[in-house]
Scaffold this active site. Structure first.
Site, short mmCIF file in Angstrom:
data_model
loop_
_atom_site.label_atom_id
_atom_site.label_comp_id
_atom_site.label_asym_id
_atom_site.label_seq_id
_atom_site.Cartn_x
_atom_site.Cartn_y
_atom_site.Cartn_z
N CYS A 182 0.73 -1.17 0.00
CA CYS A 182 0.01 -0.17 0.03
C CYS A 182 0.94 1.20 -0.04
CB CYS A 182 -1.07 0.12 1.14
SG CYS A 182 -1.89 1.58 1.29
N ASP A 189 0.46 -6.35 -0.13
CA ASP A 189 -0.92 -6.99 -0.78
C ASP A 189 -0.39 -8.19 -1.50
OD1 ASP A 189 -2.58 -4.70 -0.06
OD2 ASP A 189 -1.41 -3.38 -1.56
#
Length: 274
Positions: A182, A189
């Site tokens: 992020c 992620d």
């Protein structure tokens, strides 16, 4: 745009009790695309397929209803929608009354299209209605069996060798090793990345190294996929190219961006990590 100031990411947030579209935070696609050398309308097509698993509202008698939400945002919309704001928006339905699922669906379609500044498809399914979809992506050759040495963890297109020869192949490849982060919180992620192409053969060990090189990269899911797509297109100029990532679930949502140079819908199938 300073993301820390304009999003809910990384901030303590009180969860909403009443429906409101004001929770939605749009982020212009153009900003990240500028870093990829893109301006104006991109040459690729595609969509961002979101699945929402924590969706509920009250019917006219106050009884809770639940659904699974399938949201498709075209990649030519002006904005992406920041994921925590999407979660909070969906949560705002929890204690609000609506007469039917169709009313909720229409309201979400209107709100999300306004935030994205582009067409958004919304389908709400009952828990018993949901079915896994067949997909050609499931037959992809997985690259992760390759035994490679890796020491580059920031995106590096130079890991990909120049194309060699005149042979043309058409194949579908995958890797479960895609990790990005992020851009606001640094939270990892995780995704399975799929690549379908027709063109000169890709050197598979080098491609896997390139995928792993995304490991420390910070950007939103949608733009990570666009970065991979553009790198492969610019370096190899395949006749056909599609790049599809199925990210793991966070906050009751998973995001699955698809980019291609030919018309192709994002198949909505489930992976073990989703």
């Amino acid at each position: 745009m300073e993301l820390e100031k304009h999003t809910h990411l990384g901030k303590a947030t009180e969860y909403p009790e009443e429906y409101s579209p004001s929770w939605l935070t749009p982020i212009p696609r153009a900003k990240s695309r500028e870093t990829l050398g893109l301006s104006g309308k991109p040459d690729f097509v595609g969509e961002d397929l979101w699945n929402g698993y924590e969706l509920s509202w009250l019917n006219s008698k106050g009884k809770p209803e639940v659904a699974l939400g399938v949201f498709r945002i075209r990649c030519d919309s002006l904005n992406i929608i920041e994921s925590k704001s999407f979660k909070l928006y969906l949560n705002s339905f929890n204690q609000s009354r609506f007469t039917s699922r169709e009313e909720v669906e229409a309201l979400m379609r209107k709100d999300l299209s306004a935030a994205a500044q582009g067409e958004v498809s919304v389908t709400l399914l009952s828990v018993t209605d949901w079915r896994d979809e067949p997909s050609f992506w499931r037959d992809a050759e997985n690259l992760d069996v390759l035994d490679i040495d890796v020491d580059v963890y920031t995106p590096d297109a130079s890991l990909l060798p120049d194309p060699v020869g005149d042979d043309v192949v058409e194949e579908t490849l995958s890797s479960d090793l895609l990790k990005s982060n992020c851009p606001v919180t640094g939270q990892p992620d995780w995704a399975t990345l799929y690549i379908h192409y027709r063109g000169k053969p890709l050197e598979k060990a080098a491609l896997l190294k390139y995928i792993v090189s995304m490991r420390s990269h910070q950007d939103f899911h949608e733009h990570c996929v666009e970065s991979v797509y553009l790198t492969l297109m610019q370096r190899y100029q395949p006749e056909k190219l599609a790049v599809y990532a199925r990210y793991t679930r966070r906050g009751g949502l998973d995001i699955n961006p698809l980019r291609s140079n030919y018309p192709l819908a994002a198949d909505n199938f489930k992976l073990p990590r989703q």
